[in-house]
Design an enzyme around this catalytic site. Structure first.
Site, PDB file in Angstrom:
ATOM      1  N   ILE A 152       0.838  -1.198   0.000  1.00 19.79           N
ATOM      2  CA  ILE A 152       0.000   0.000   0.000  1.00 19.79           C
ATOM      3  C   ILE A 152       0.878   1.255   0.000  1.00 19.79           C
ATOM      4  CG2 ILE A 152      -1.878   1.212   1.147  1.00 19.79           C
ATOM      5  CD1 ILE A 152      -2.653  -1.512   0.047  1.00 19.79           C
ATOM      6  N   TYR A 153       1.945   1.233   0.781  1.00 16.00           N
ATOM      7  CA  TYR A 153       2.896   2.354   0.773  1.00 16.00           C
ATOM      8  C   TYR A 153       3.484   2.528  -0.622  1.00 16.00           C
ATOM      9  CZ  TYR A 153       6.959   5.181   2.101  1.00 16.00           C
ATOM     10  OH  TYR A 153       7.904   6.165   2.198  1.00 16.00           O
ATOM     11  N   THR A 154       3.893   1.436  -1.257  1.00 11.73           N
ATOM     12  CA  THR A 154       4.420   1.508  -2.616  1.00 11.73           C
ATOM     13  C   THR A 154       3.401   2.137  -3.557  1.00 11.73           C
ATOM     14  OG1 THR A 154       5.969  -0.334  -2.385  1.00 11.73           O
ATOM     15  CG2 THR A 154       5.137   0.100  -4.586  1.00 11.73           C
ATOM     16  N   SER A 156       1.071   4.258  -2.814  1.00  8.19           N
ATOM     17  CA  SER A 156       0.954   5.695  -2.540  1.00  8.19           C
ATOM     18  C   SER A 156       2.090   6.471  -3.186  1.00  8.19           C
ATOM     19  CB  SER A 156       0.915   5.951  -1.028  1.00  8.19           C
ATOM     20  OG  SER A 156       2.187   5.820  -0.412  1.00  8.19           O
TER      21      SER A 156
END
Length: 242
Positions: A152-154, A156
């Site tokens: 999910i960070y990737t 974003s």
């Protein structure tokens, strides 16, 4: 003091700690007045006392659109102009996808993505009117290479990558430079949310950088002659392999 940013006003989000604070210190040392944008009012007051009169606190909650709408008016009221905007604030969620909760994703996406979009949108009219300005966004190596332990960070940071470079191409004609600094692991509070085995392994291998390394790269971006744009800087610890 180098004087490389003398006469400039720099605003940095997430300036009360981590990369934002390191960049604030670097820009102050280079002669800028620095607007410290953060929601941590108490920390900002402490930093104003420590850093001196060229450090200007502005309290904004980046998760609240109404608060974000006050950011640029506060900057202009307190500093009179804006030459550089550094959209730095962000948060992190890593680990196995099924071990995190969608509600937590929403908060991270609002800060990592929507707040970047909103704040950059807020400062651009001033820069367009003045026909000059710099926008720098703190991204991550995850914006260039999918990191399997942080999906999910990737995602974003990939959204930020697309936004930065589409915006860069739109606003170059107005004299506004837009670029992105993308560090690998930096020793800040964000990495405390890593899976413990990943953090322990990185510390043992020396695969974490100091935030000052990122700040020095940002200063390099900002001090190029106006006919040069540094569109991407990816900074990795020497042993970090993605």
């Amino acid at each position: 003091m180098s004087g490389k940013l003398s006469g400039k006003v720099v605003a940095i989000t997430g300036a009360a700690s981590g990369i934002g604070l390191a960049c604030a210190r670097e820009c102050l040392e280079a002669g800028a007045r620095v607007v410290l944008v953060d929601r941590a009012a108490g920390e900002l007051e402490k930093l104003r006392a420590e850093l001196g009169q060229n450090a200007i606190p502005v309290v904004v909650d980046l998760l609240d659109p109404a608060s974000v709408a006050t950011m640029m008016p506060q900057i202009l009221e307190k500093a009179g102009q804006l030459d550089v905007f550094h959209a730095n604030a962000g948060s992190y969620i890593g680990g196995d996808l099924l071990d995190s909760h969608p509600d937590d994703w929403d908060r991270m996406l609002q800060l990592n993505v929507n707040a970047v979009f909103r704040t950059v949108h807020a400062v651009l009219p001033h820069m367009v009117e003045r026909r000059t300005g710099d926008v720098v966004v703190t991204s991550s190596v995850a914006g260039h290479e999918p990191i399997h332990w942080e999906p999910i960070y990737t995602a974003s940071k990939n959204a930020v990558y697309a936004f930065v470079h589409a915006t860069r191409r739109q606003f170059a004609k107005h004299g506004v430079r837009v670029g992105m600094v993308s560090p690998g692991p930096v020793m800040t509070a964000l990495v405390q949310d890593w899976p413990k085995e990943n953090l322990d392994r990185a510390i043992a291998a020396g695969n974490l950088m100091d935030a000052k390394e990122v700040a020095e790269a940002v200063l390099f971006m900002l001090t190029r002659t106006r006919n040069v744009t540094i569109r991407d800087v990816v900074i990795l610890p020497a042993g970090f392999d993605v």
